[in-house]
Design an enzyme around this catalytic site. Sequence first.
Site, PDB file in Angstrom:
ATOM      1  N   ASP A 164       0.829  -0.935   0.152  1.00  7.16           N
ATOM      2  CA  ASP A 164       0.157  -0.237   0.323  1.00  7.16           C
ATOM      3  C   ASP A 164       1.028   0.778  -0.148  1.00  7.16           C
ATOM      4  O   ASP A 164       1.555   1.561   1.295  1.00  7.16           O
ATOM      5  CB  ASP A 164      -1.063   0.248   1.186  1.00  7.16           C
ATOM      6  CG  ASP A 164      -1.949  -0.868   1.265  1.00  7.16           C
ATOM      7  OD1 ASP A 164      -1.666  -1.542   0.137  1.00  7.16           O
ATOM      8  OD2 ASP A 164      -2.473  -0.818   2.418  1.00  7.16           O
ATOM      9  N   ASP A 195     -14.589  -3.339  -0.827  1.00  7.24           N
ATOM     10  CA  ASP A 195     -14.775  -2.695   0.152  1.00  7.24           C
ATOM     11  C   ASP A 195     -15.781  -2.015   1.397  1.00  7.24           C
ATOM     12  O   ASP A 195     -16.734  -1.689   0.966  1.00  7.24           O
ATOM     13  CB  ASP A 195     -13.270  -1.918   0.254  1.00  7.24           C
ATOM     14  CG  ASP A 195     -12.310  -1.748  -1.065  1.00  7.24           C
ATOM     15  OD1 ASP A 195     -11.770  -2.476  -0.808  1.00  7.24           O
ATOM     16  OD2 ASP A 195     -12.450  -0.789  -1.327  1.00  7.24           O
TER      17      ASP A 195
END
Length: 265
Positions: free
Chosen positions: A8, A130
């Site tokens: 990330d 998500d």
Amino acid sequence: MYLLPAIDMLDGKAVRLARGDYAKVTVYHDDPALQAQLFEEDGATWVHVVDLDGARDGAPANLEVVERILRLTSLKVEFGGGVRSLDTCRRLADAGVARMVLGTALVRDPDMAQAAREEFGPDMLTCGIDADEHDVKVEGWVQGAGVDALQLAQRMGQLGFEHMVYTDIARDGMRTGIASAAYAEMAQAFGNPVIASGGIAMLADIAELARVSDAVEGVIVGRAIYEGAFSVADGVAACKGTLEAQPGFAEALEAPLTLQDLEKN
């Protein structure tokens, strides 16, 4: 199943957020490309790269880092974060990414998502859903979409998408373990296996997913690898079902998984 170690990126660095909170950042490597090299040296063939700046701001901000990862490694890159236009998709395809993750665009711009599927085909695209308790989050998880995750998964399957990353936000970056039922449920709605993301804490969690392997094609792992809970090599072996050394792993893999087990999760 196969392992996708996670990178990330925020401000050009490899980081992890706790439950997607941009105020709770841990930096793990100043150079994501060098981190990707370490993953490859330890046996990874895939890497899941998320541009957190792009997810929050609407357009990728770290594409040059992705291009460097592709130059320095032979890893297959699955990239997400700010993929909200066909121009961005084309740039990523030209750079050589293996798959592009569409998240916010699935909700905010479904016409673009459908156009991307038609132009690039199902092999190069991944739906990124998500959710927190089935409530889909967008814009880098900072906004609720007012959409049910199962309904969105079903719609994406009907549109012809074949890959999906499902992230359990409540568990992401927390190393709290996984909920097998959530991935099995999403796979059933989607009509294809999903890529599991969020909460992997130990190899036994991968064994738990292996018991519903018909519903799970890949496993994304971040913090557990960065903090030494297990190595990439062991994670790869666990996904393949060839690792039984860690306490609890073989038992978890062999134990029958019942509907009651899933409902308890």
